[in-house]
Scaffold this active site. Structure first.
Site, PDB file in Angstrom:
ATOM      1  N   ARG A 296      -3.988   5.130  -7.416  1.00 36.90           N
ATOM      2  CA  ARG A 296      -3.302   6.314  -6.890  1.00 36.90           C
ATOM      3  C   ARG A 296      -1.887   6.474  -7.449  1.00 36.90           C
ATOM      4  NH1 ARG A 296      -4.257   5.441  -0.620  1.00 36.90           N
ATOM      5  NH2 ARG A 296      -4.086   3.293  -1.350  1.00 36.90           N
TER       6      ARG A 296
ATOM      7  N   GLU B 269      -3.634  12.890  10.256  1.00 34.52           N
ATOM      8  CA  GLU B 269      -4.230  12.665   8.952  1.00 34.52           C
ATOM      9  C   GLU B 269      -5.606  12.091   9.245  1.00 34.52           C
ATOM     10  OE1 GLU B 269      -4.947  10.159   5.162  1.00 34.52           O
ATOM     11  OE2 GLU B 269      -4.598   9.375   7.142  1.00 34.52           O
TER      12      GLU B 269
ATOM     13  N   ASP C  33      -0.921   8.409  10.598  1.00 31.35           N
ATOM     14  CA  ASP C  33      -1.751   7.904   9.497  1.00 31.35           C
ATOM     15  C   ASP C  33      -3.076   7.361  10.028  1.00 31.35           C
ATOM     16  OD1 ASP C  33      -1.970   7.085   6.650  1.00 31.35           O
ATOM     17  OD2 ASP C  33      -2.067   5.085   7.527  1.00 31.35           O
TER      18      ASP C  33
ATOM     19  N   ASP D  54       0.840  -1.199   0.000  1.00 27.74           N
ATOM     20  CA  ASP D  54       0.000   0.000   0.000  1.00 27.74           C
ATOM     21  C   ASP D  54       0.879   1.255   0.000  1.00 27.74           C
ATOM     22  OD1 ASP D  54      -2.139   1.753   0.122  1.00 27.74           O
ATOM     23  OD2 ASP D  54      -2.455   1.506   2.279  1.00 27.74           O
TER      24      ASP D  54
ATOM     25  N   HIS E  90      -0.477  12.433  -1.967  1.00 25.92           N
ATOM     26  CA  HIS E  90      -0.252  11.124  -2.603  1.00 25.92           C
ATOM     27  C   HIS E  90      -1.540  10.305  -2.699  1.00 25.92           C
ATOM     28  CE1 HIS E  90      -0.358  10.115   1.594  1.00 25.92           C
ATOM     29  NE2 HIS E  90      -0.502   8.851   1.270  1.00 25.92           N
TER      30      HIS E  90
HETATM   31  C1  OTU Z   1      -3.996   6.876   4.587  1.00 27.12           C
HETATM   32  O1  OTU Z   1      -5.121   7.284   3.848  1.00 27.12           O
HETATM   33  C2  OTU Z   1      -2.794   7.000   3.663  1.00 27.12           C
HETATM   34  O2  OTU Z   1      -2.597   8.342   3.322  1.00 27.12           O
HETATM   35  C3  OTU Z   1      -2.991   6.118   2.486  1.00 27.12           C
HETATM   36  O3  OTU Z   1      -1.984   6.285   1.521  1.00 27.12           O
HETATM   37  C4  OTU Z   1      -3.074   4.703   2.975  1.00 27.12           C
HETATM   38  O4  OTU Z   1      -3.442   3.864   1.909  1.00 27.12           O
HETATM   39  C5  OTU Z   1      -4.092   4.501   4.100  1.00 27.12           C
HETATM   40  O5  OTU Z   1      -4.081   5.546   5.064  1.00 27.12           O
HETATM   41  C6  OTU Z   1      -3.809   3.237   4.864  1.00 27.12           C
HETATM   42  O6  OTU Z   1      -2.616   3.320   5.568  1.00 27.12           O
HETATM   43  O7  OTU Z   1      -8.441   6.896   5.077  1.00 27.12           O
HETATM   44  O8  OTU Z   1      -7.488   8.613   7.040  1.00 27.12           O
HETATM   45  O9  OTU Z   1      -6.975   7.345  -0.617  1.00 27.12           O
HETATM   46  O10 OTU Z   1      -7.431   8.897   1.791  1.00 27.12           O
HETATM   47  O11 OTU Z   1      -6.909   5.501   2.762  1.00 27.12           O
HETATM   48  C7  OTU Z   1      -6.847   7.478   6.502  1.00 27.12           C
HETATM   49  C8  OTU Z   1      -7.654   6.908   0.483  1.00 27.12           C
HETATM   50  C9  OTU Z   1      -7.299   7.216   5.197  1.00 27.12           C
HETATM   51  C10 OTU Z   1      -6.986   7.575   1.649  1.00 27.12           C
HETATM   52  C11 OTU Z   1      -7.256   6.837   2.907  1.00 27.12           C
HETATM   53  C12 OTU Z   1      -6.454   7.422   4.032  1.00 27.12           C
END
Ligand code: OTU
Length: 598
Positions: free
Chosen positions: A495, A304, A262, A120, A375
């Site tokens: 993505r 995030e 994250d 991922d 990203h």
């Molecule tokens: C985050 O993202 C990361 O930025 C993603 O790159 C990862 O795939 C994900 O976690 C898992 O580790 O929902 O608030 O494009 O916006 O997956 C966490 C979908 C998340 C992302 C979403 C996001």
């Protein structure tokens, strides 16, 4: 000046109660609080004893200047190490480039050792304390941190708190039957998992449907919110908290100055809920913050949390009746990013105006992270709530905006739907330049128009006062990278469309010089006007719905989200052009008026 052991005791007194309160809230009903506290305290003392003097000096300086990152010159940059510079030491050669861009904050993606095979994009971490072997070693990263720090650039790394890779040693031990590690994860029986599924939304409905994965060695359904190889951690188990506090502090001691937390919204699970934004998730992050405030107070936490705006403020902290408890220093202003794209599609400033209006009033020592692209995809769902007060059918309205950004009709945008065939509202992929019209532009006029739209979204990010973060390649106008579709390891993941290999040969193309030049002017304008921190909305003429006004520091910034010239009643010198602003704003133009209104 270095920290003494009495400094540690002082900070333990100052923040220890807050930390202990979170542990009590999370684990008080199930675990012995004194025993847990003494184990956490031992971790804090051990990591403090190892903290390098140079980091301790930074701690002391930043305690004395809590708002150090709420500053007009805080421009960020986010990139994959491999796609940008090959390796960590290759990146050390690029510090000068970043410095020239005015970068003060660098977020490196996919840096820690990831799962073998699909990971991922690095978000399935196999070892938090090792660097991805193809990129280099922790010693290389420490050297990089040193060069960055010499250029006043703070290094940020992702701390994936919600899940580990299924080949992390904890998962391997759990799979091998070790009960201690099995309890690091969440395993339900089939009926229970099915019941939970009915109230859980899906992040990757097409490539990873469902929130559970049957793992025979674990004897049931393992909770996997994202991909099946990303196992959600069981934060109800204090061993997970202890392990993560220890991991985070060790990373901080290696020289990282910021953590991107994250998937912050997902940490706590509770039956009958959608398991997002639960109070316990906030208690977890506040505990981490207090641990950092004690051992590594120079370090920033960034949330995030891609969630509706109404759920965002608590990620900065909250007062639960015991005084304000800080949480993250930085939070992505995701809604503002999405609103910028909606505004381009609709030629209306209504949505960004609504978001700017609720983006004020941040606590002391806190700031937004603002951005035009990152990203990930542009996820449309999070702003549904913001549109409720504005529109009777927000879903239809956002679907129209998404279709436009995905190139419907005569649209100049070249986005591609993510996790949907386009018929269901979810997300859209694409680079800033491709989405803003540069890919589709065939002549000088349409190219100029695309440059203005790129600059407009960059203006929205910079004028909104936050750590305005450029996503790699966007500063040189890189277009969608369709080649991922031919790579069997990446073809399933849309993505990758906007995660191209940095094109260093593009630096002196007219497009790159134009975009980077506009960015430099925006940065200079914000520095000159001393704009930093949360934005405020400026009243504009209601008969000009495409016009957005933002106060940034002492300046007034106006953005025209339309392909027509619009009247501007405010007057003054435009810092971007250096001359007096005209009485009309050209299509897609922004002006940055110097000083308070005359
Ligand atoms: C985050 O993202 C990361 O930025 C993603 O790159 C990862 O795939 C994900 O976690 C898992 O580790 O929902 O608030 O494009 O916006 O997956 C966490 C979908 C998340 C992302 C979403 C996001």
């Amino acid at each position: 000046m270095a920290t003494t052991s009495s400094d540690l005791d002082t900070r333990l007194r100052q923040h220890g109660t807050t930390l202990r309160r979170q542990l009590e809230r999370l684990y008080g009903a199930t675990h012995d609080g004194d025993a847990l506290w003494s184990r956490i305290e031992a971790v804090l003392r051990d990591r403090m004893a190892e903290r390098p003097p140079v980091m301790q000096a930074l701690d002391v300086a930043r305690i004395a200047d809590r708002d150090w990152f709420v500053a007009p010159d805080m421009i960020g940059y986010s990139t994959y190490v491999d796609r940008f510079a090959g390796t960590v030491s290759g990146l050390t050669q690029k510090v000068e480039y970043l410095d020239t861009l005015g970068v003060r904050y660098l977020h490196l993606l996919a840096l820690l050792k990831a799962r073998t095979g699909d990971s991922d994009g690095g978000f399935a971490v196999a070892d938090y304390l090792s660097i991805e072997p193809t990129l280099g070693t922790m010693a290389d990263v420490e050297a990089l941190c040193g060069s960055l720090r010499a250029s006043r650039i703070s290094l940020c790394v992702d701390l994936a708190l919600n899940h580990t890779a299924d080949d992390h040693v904890w998962a391997l031990k759990a799979k091998a039957g070790d009960p201690h590690y099995r309890d690091y994860y969440i395993v339900l029986d089939e009926a229970e998992a099915a019941a939970r599924e009915t109230v859980l939304p899906q992040v990757f409905p097409t490539t990873a449907p469902g929130n559970f994965t049957h793992v025979p060695e674990m004897g049931g359904e393992v909770w996997t919110t994202f991909y099946p190889f990303q196992w959600d951690l069981n934060w109800a188990n204090p061993e997970v908290m202890l392990a993560m506090v220890d991991t985070m502090l060790r990373l901080a001691n290696h020289g990282f100055e910021a953590f991107r937390l994250d998937s912050t919204a997902f940490l706590w699970k509770q039956a009958g809920t959608d398991c997002r934004n639960l109070p316990q998730s906030h208690f977890i992050v506040r505990a981490l913050r207090a641990a950092l405030d004690i051992v590594a107070p120079a370090t920033l936490l960034k949330a995030e949390a891609i969630v509706p705006t109404a759920f965002v403020p608590p990620y900065f902290g909250a007062d639960e009746g015991e005084g304000f408890e800080p949480e993250c220093h930085l939070v992505y202003n995701n809604s503002l990013m999405v609103a910028g794209w909606v505004a381009l599609a609709e030629q209306s400033a209504a949505l960004p105006a609504a978001i700017v209006d609720v983006s004020g009033g941040l606590p002391h020592g806190a700031n937004w992270l603002t951005y035009a692209r990152c990203h990930d995809d542009i996820g449309w769902g999070a702003v549904l709530g913001d549109l409720r007060g504005i529109d009777s059918d927000p879903e239809a309205r956002l679907t129209d905006a998404a279709h436009f950004i995905e190139g419907a009709g005569d649209s100049w945008a070249r986005g591609v739907p993510f996790q949907s065939d386009g018929s269901v509202l979810h997300g859209t992929n694409g680079t800033l330049a491709s989405l803003a019209g540069l890919e589709a532009a065939t002549d000088d006029v349409s190219r100029e128009t695309a440059f203005r739209r790129i600059a407009l979204l960059n203006t929205l990010a910079v004028a909104s006062g936050g750590v305005a973060t450029i996503y790699m390649g966007d500063e040189v106008g890189m277009l969608n990278d369709y080649a991922y579709r031919d790579d069997p390891d990446r073809a399933h993941e849309g993505r990758w469309l906007h995660r191209p290999q940095m094109d260093w040969s593009a630096l002196d193309t007219p497009a790159a010089m134009r975009i980077a030049g506009d960015l430099a002017r925006l940065r200079a304008a914000r520095v000159a006007g001393a704009g930093a921190g949360a934005p405020t909305l400026l009243a504009t003429d209601a008969s000009v719905p495409a016009l957005l006004g933002i106060r940034c520091g002492t300046d007034r910034v106006y953005l025209n989200f339309s392909d027509r010239a619009v009247p501007l009643s405010d007057t003054g010198t435009d810092r971007l052009s250096g001359s007096a602003a005209a009485a009309t704003l050209a299509p897609w133009q922004a002006v940055w008026l110097m000083g308070d209104r005359a």
